[in-house]
Design a protein around this motif. Sequence first.
Motif, PDB file in Angstrom:
ATOM      1  N   GLY A  61      31.286  54.037  52.163  1.00 31.83           N
ATOM      2  CA  GLY A  61      32.483  53.221  52.185  1.00 31.83           C
ATOM      3  C   GLY A  61      33.349  54.430  52.400  1.00 31.83           C
ATOM      4  N   PHE A  62      34.333  53.478  52.818  1.00 38.68           N
ATOM      5  CA  PHE A  62      35.587  54.165  52.687  1.00 38.68           C
ATOM      6  C   PHE A  62      36.883  54.112  52.275  1.00 38.68           C
ATOM      7  CE2 PHE A  62      34.242  54.490  57.720  1.00 38.68           C
ATOM      8  CZ  PHE A  62      33.914  56.801  57.524  1.00 38.68           C
ATOM      9  N   GLY A  63      36.454  53.978  51.121  1.00 35.96           N
ATOM     10  CA  GLY A  63      37.425  53.207  49.260  1.00 35.96           C
ATOM     11  C   GLY A  63      38.692  54.607  49.931  1.00 35.96           C
ATOM     12  N   PRO A  64      39.646  54.106  49.248  1.00 35.88           N
ATOM     13  CA  PRO A  64      40.870  55.061  48.590  1.00 35.88           C
ATOM     14  C   PRO A  64      40.922  56.460  48.123  1.00 35.88           C
ATOM     15  CG  PRO A  64      40.524  53.186  47.154  1.00 35.88           C
ATOM     16  CD  PRO A  64      40.052  52.766  48.060  1.00 35.88           C
ATOM     17  N   GLY A  65      41.429  57.579  48.501  1.00 32.20           N
ATOM     18  CA  GLY A  65      41.521  58.440  48.756  1.00 32.20           C
ATOM     19  C   GLY A  65      39.984  59.559  48.832  1.00 32.20           C
ATOM     20  N   PRO A  66      40.243  61.020  48.964  1.00 28.93           N
ATOM     21  CA  PRO A  66      39.255  61.620  49.128  1.00 28.93           C
ATOM     22  C   PRO A  66      37.910  61.131  48.167  1.00 28.93           C
ATOM     23  CG  PRO A  66      40.788  62.752  48.060  1.00 28.93           C
ATOM     24  CD  PRO A  66      41.156  61.362  48.037  1.00 28.93           C
ATOM     25  N   PHE A  67      37.909  61.027  47.363  1.00 29.50           N
ATOM     26  CA  PHE A  67      37.034  60.734  46.636  1.00 29.50           C
ATOM     27  C   PHE A  67      35.432  60.060  46.725  1.00 29.50           C
ATOM     28  CE2 PHE A  67      39.753  62.733  44.170  1.00 29.50           C
ATOM     29  CZ  PHE A  67      39.860  64.083  43.638  1.00 29.50           C
ATOM     30  N   PRO A  68      33.972  59.951  46.403  1.00 29.39           N
ATOM     31  CA  PRO A  68      33.729  58.474  46.348  1.00 29.39           C
ATOM     32  C   PRO A  68      33.748  57.777  45.914  1.00 29.39           C
ATOM     33  CG  PRO A  68      32.402  61.063  45.565  1.00 29.39           C
ATOM     34  CD  PRO A  68      33.545  61.398  45.999  1.00 29.39           C
ATOM     35  N   PHE A  69      32.808  56.346  45.752  1.00 25.54           N
ATOM     36  CA  PHE A  69      33.304  55.490  44.516  1.00 25.54           C
ATOM     37  C   PHE A  69      32.637  55.669  43.649  1.00 25.54           C
ATOM     38  CE2 PHE A  69      30.425  51.842  43.506  1.00 25.54           C
ATOM     39  CZ  PHE A  69      31.832  50.925  43.162  1.00 25.54           C
ATOM     40  N   ARG A  70      33.058  55.224  42.120  1.00 30.10           N
ATOM     41  CA  ARG A  70      32.550  55.395  41.358  1.00 30.10           C
ATOM     42  C   ARG A  70      33.126  54.335  40.675  1.00 30.10           C
ATOM     43  NH1 ARG A  70      33.039  60.710  36.956  1.00 30.10           N
ATOM     44  NH2 ARG A  70      32.167  59.926  35.312  1.00 30.10           N
ATOM     45  N   PRO A  71      32.637  53.583  40.260  1.00 26.87           N
ATOM     46  CA  PRO A  71      32.932  51.998  39.238  1.00 26.87           C
ATOM     47  C   PRO A  71      32.808  52.673  37.529  1.00 26.87           C
ATOM     48  CG  PRO A  71      30.060  52.915  38.993  1.00 26.87           C
ATOM     49  CD  PRO A  71      30.869  53.881  39.950  1.00 26.87           C
ATOM     50  N   ARG A  72      33.550  51.731  37.088  1.00 28.42           N
ATOM     51  CA  ARG A  72      34.635  51.889  36.531  1.00 28.42           C
ATOM     52  C   ARG A  72      33.803  51.447  34.709  1.00 28.42           C
ATOM     53  NH1 ARG A  72      39.944  50.595  35.447  1.00 28.42           N
ATOM     54  NH2 ARG A  72      41.342  52.317  36.868  1.00 28.42           N
ATOM     55  N   ARG A  73      33.704  52.079  34.475  1.00 26.01           N
ATOM     56  CA  ARG A  73      33.108  52.177  33.162  1.00 26.01           C
ATOM     57  C   ARG A  73      33.020  51.428  31.966  1.00 26.01           C
ATOM     58  NH1 ARG A  73      31.421  56.400  35.176  1.00 26.01           N
ATOM     59  NH2 ARG A  73      29.729  57.157  34.800  1.00 26.01           N
ATOM     60  N   PHE A  74      35.027  50.988  32.033  1.00 25.78           N
ATOM     61  CA  PHE A  74      35.523  50.322  31.365  1.00 25.78           C
ATOM     62  C   PHE A  74      36.315  49.579  31.858  1.00 25.78           C
ATOM     63  CE2 PHE A  74      33.416  53.186  27.512  1.00 25.78           C
ATOM     64  CZ  PHE A  74      32.604  51.829  27.626  1.00 25.78           C
ATOM     65  N   SER A  75      36.938  48.161  31.010  1.00 28.40           N
ATOM     66  CA  SER A  75      38.060  47.502  31.966  1.00 28.40           C
ATOM     67  C   SER A  75      39.168  46.899  30.470  1.00 28.40           C
ATOM     68  CB  SER A  75      37.646  46.716  32.671  1.00 28.40           C
ATOM     69  OG  SER A  75      36.969  46.884  34.081  1.00 28.40           O
ATOM     70  N   ARG A  76      40.626  46.674  30.847  1.00 29.08           N
ATOM     71  CA  ARG A  76      40.648  46.802  29.665  1.00 29.08           C
ATOM     72  C   ARG A  76      40.932  44.564  29.756  1.00 29.08           C
ATOM     73  NH1 ARG A  76      45.459  49.791  29.969  1.00 29.08           N
ATOM     74  NH2 ARG A  76      44.569  51.237  28.644  1.00 29.08           N
ATOM     75  N   LEU A  77      40.627  44.661  28.735  1.00 36.72           N
ATOM     76  CA  LEU A  77      41.472  43.459  28.038  1.00 36.72           C
ATOM     77  C   LEU A  77      42.413  43.161  27.215  1.00 36.72           C
ATOM     78  CD1 LEU A  77      40.596  39.868  29.007  1.00 36.72           C
ATOM     79  CD2 LEU A  77      38.493  40.577  27.198  1.00 36.72           C
ATOM     80  N   VAL A  78      43.144  42.016  27.541  1.00 38.67           N
ATOM     81  CA  VAL A  78      44.541  41.717  26.803  1.00 38.67           C
ATOM     82  C   VAL A  78      44.132  40.320  25.940  1.00 38.67           C
ATOM     83  CG1 VAL A  78      47.086  42.071  26.068  1.00 38.67           C
ATOM     84  CG2 VAL A  78      45.457  43.585  27.616  1.00 38.67           C
ATOM     85  N   LEU A  79      44.601  40.042  24.885  1.00 41.30           N
ATOM     86  CA  LEU A  79      43.994  38.986  24.336  1.00 41.30           C
ATOM     87  C   LEU A  79      45.154  38.356  23.334  1.00 41.30           C
ATOM     88  CD1 LEU A  79      40.467  38.586  23.731  1.00 41.30           C
ATOM     89  CD2 LEU A  79      41.014  37.325  25.561  1.00 41.30           C
ATOM     90  N   PRO A  80      45.689  37.228  23.320  1.00 45.85           N
ATOM     91  CA  PRO A  80      46.642  36.674  22.151  1.00 45.85           C
ATOM     92  C   PRO A  80      45.996  37.092  20.869  1.00 45.85           C
ATOM     93  CG  PRO A  80      46.458  35.498  24.069  1.00 45.85           C
ATOM     94  CD  PRO A  80      45.463  36.227  24.540  1.00 45.85           C
ATOM     95  N   LEU A  81      46.728  37.289  19.949  1.00 44.57           N
ATOM     96  CA  LEU A  81      46.242  37.384  18.946  1.00 44.57           C
ATOM     97  C   LEU A  81      46.303  35.805  18.228  1.00 44.57           C
ATOM     98  CD1 LEU A  81      45.343  39.482  16.698  1.00 44.57           C
ATOM     99  CD2 LEU A  81      47.346  39.654  16.401  1.00 44.57           C
ATOM    100  N   TYR A  82      46.554  35.377  18.346  1.00 49.44           N
ATOM    101  CA  TYR A  82      46.652  33.892  17.863  1.00 49.44           C
ATOM    102  C   TYR A  82      46.197  33.303  18.253  1.00 49.44           C
ATOM    103  CZ  TYR A  82      49.005  31.799  22.237  1.00 49.44           C
ATOM    104  OH  TYR A  82      49.372  31.066  23.530  1.00 49.44           O
ATOM    105  N   THR A  83      45.116  33.494  19.310  1.00 45.91           N
ATOM    106  CA  THR A  83      44.029  32.633  20.265  1.00 45.91           C
ATOM    107  C   THR A  83      42.929  32.825  19.412  1.00 45.91           C
ATOM    108  OG1 THR A  83      43.455  33.728  21.741  1.00 45.91           O
ATOM    109  CG2 THR A  83      45.247  31.938  21.947  1.00 45.91           C
ATOM    110  N   LEU A  84      43.100  34.497  18.463  1.00 39.12           N
ATOM    111  CA  LEU A  84      40.973  34.666  17.628  1.00 39.12           C
ATOM    112  C   LEU A  84      41.093  34.190  16.710  1.00 39.12           C
ATOM    113  CD1 LEU A  84      41.159  38.374  19.090  1.00 39.12           C
ATOM    114  CD2 LEU A  84      40.762  36.022  20.560  1.00 39.12           C
ATOM    115  N   THR A  85      39.662  33.505  16.442  1.00 42.93           N
ATOM    116  CA  THR A  85      39.456  32.373  15.375  1.00 42.93           C
ATOM    117  C   THR A  85      38.046  33.275  14.235  1.00 42.93           C
ATOM    118  OG1 THR A  85      37.740  31.555  16.496  1.00 42.93           O
ATOM    119  CG2 THR A  85      39.206  30.925  16.091  1.00 42.93           C
ATOM    120  N   ALA A  86      37.020  34.528  15.228  1.00 44.28           N
ATOM    121  CA  ALA A  86      36.775  35.079  14.512  1.00 44.28           C
ATOM    122  C   ALA A  86      36.455  36.413  14.913  1.00 44.28           C
ATOM    123  CB  ALA A  86      35.000  34.104  14.409  1.00 44.28           C
TER     124      ALA A  86
END
Length: 117
Positions: free
Chosen positions: A85-110
């Motif tokens: 495919g033709f993705g954005p930019g001149p580089f080939p497709f490379r999947p992300r290894r990590f994604s960021r997830l932000v969680l509210p601290l008051y909802t965590l129990t364990a």
Amino acid sequence: MLRTDMKALCEAHMHRYVEVQDQNGVCYDGIVEYIDDHTLGLAVPGAIGEQRAFGPGFGPGFGPGFGPGFGPGFGPGFGPGFGPGFGPGPFPFRPRRFSRLVLPLYTLTALSLLPYY
């Protein structure tokens, strides 16, 4: 668990692979990336959202191939295949290894520590 206790527990496990559980019973696993007074940031392995820009690929499509008869064959067409495919930019497709997830601290129990494999 109080928010101050959860913050101290998260700070003790900074940059480690953990599993956290929220009030609804949903579990998330990832590496503790940052912690502040209100949020916990996890680096989650694998992509959460869709990271690929779909474009016209050069994979096996249903284009004019070399099939028997007068109809369209099943040759290497130039339709939207499953090629690079033709993705954005001149580089080939490379999947992300990590994604960021932000969680509210008051909802965590364990929080529990997970081993690397």
